[in-house]
Design a protein around this motif. Structure first.
Motif, mmCIF file in Angstrom:
data_model
loop_
_atom_site.group_PDB
_atom_site.id
_atom_site.type_symbol
_atom_site.label_atom_id
_atom_site.label_comp_id
_atom_site.label_asym_id
_atom_site.label_seq_id
_atom_site.Cartn_x
_atom_site.Cartn_y
_atom_site.Cartn_z
ATOM 1 N N MET A 65 0.828 -1.186 0.000
ATOM 2 C CA MET A 65 0.000 0.000 0.000
ATOM 3 C C MET A 65 0.872 1.250 0.000
ATOM 4 N N LEU A 66 1.919 1.229 0.794
ATOM 5 C CA LEU A 66 2.786 2.406 0.846
ATOM 6 C C LEU A 66 3.469 2.652 -0.490
ATOM 7 N N ASP A 67 3.904 1.567 -1.133
ATOM 8 C CA ASP A 67 4.509 1.724 -2.456
ATOM 9 C C ASP A 67 3.511 2.316 -3.433
ATOM 10 N N ASP A 68 2.273 1.784 -3.404
ATOM 11 C CA ASP A 68 1.235 2.300 -4.305
ATOM 12 C C ASP A 68 0.958 3.774 -4.041
ATOM 13 N N LEU A 69 0.900 4.151 -2.768
ATOM 14 C CA LEU A 69 0.684 5.566 -2.440
ATOM 15 C C LEU A 69 1.820 6.420 -2.988
ATOM 16 N N GLY A 70 3.041 5.941 -2.814
ATOM 17 C CA GLY A 70 4.200 6.662 -3.322
ATOM 18 C C GLY A 70 4.208 6.775 -4.832
ATOM 19 N N LEU A 71 3.639 5.779 -5.499
ATOM 20 C CA LEU A 71 3.580 5.786 -6.966
ATOM 21 C C LEU A 71 2.386 6.566 -7.497
ATOM 22 N N GLY A 72 1.540 7.035 -6.582
ATOM 23 C CA GLY A 72 0.377 7.816 -7.007
ATOM 24 C C GLY A 72 -0.797 6.985 -7.483
ATOM 25 N N VAL A 73 -0.825 5.698 -7.114
ATOM 26 C CA VAL A 73 -1.958 4.848 -7.497
ATOM 27 C C VAL A 73 -3.222 5.412 -6.839
ATOM 28 N N ASP A 74 -4.296 5.397 -7.582
ATOM 29 C CA ASP A 74 -5.575 5.918 -7.088
ATOM 30 C C ASP A 74 -5.961 5.234 -5.777
#
Length: 103
Positions: free
Chosen positions: A1-10
């Protein structure tokens, strides 16, 4: 989740992935326990199943796996249902003449 947040995933996609992972984990655990214990009927209860996404996903996947799913209809799935159960046990003990020390 943190990686996705960092990547700007919706955030909606992140939330769906989280729920899907939790659903898959719960279903796998339930399937294994049901097989180990030799049961084919499971009850979904507790406050977590007030979450419609979790409830629908787990219930559908368990049914697809050939398991029977029991759920609440007239009693709340959370603390209200627990309280009702405790009251019923208390009433039965009173009717039977059992006190708190007879447990």
């Amino acid at each position: 989740m943190l990686d996705d947040l960092g990547l700007g995933v919706d955030k909606t996609e992140i939330a769906w992935r989280f729920h899907r992972g939790l659903i898959d984990s719960l279903v796998e655990l339930a399937r294994r326990l049901a097989a180990r214990e030799g049961v084919d009927t499971l009850a979904l209860s507790g406050g977590v199943f007030q979450n419609r996404t979790l409830f629908d996903g787990v219930a559908a996947s368990l049914r697809e796996a050939g398991l029977t799913v029991l759920t609440h209809r007239q009693v709340p799935t959370n603390d209200g249902g627990i309280s009702l159960g405790q009251a019923a046990v208390g009433a039965a003990r009173l009717i039977a003449g059992l006190g708190a020390d007879d447990a």
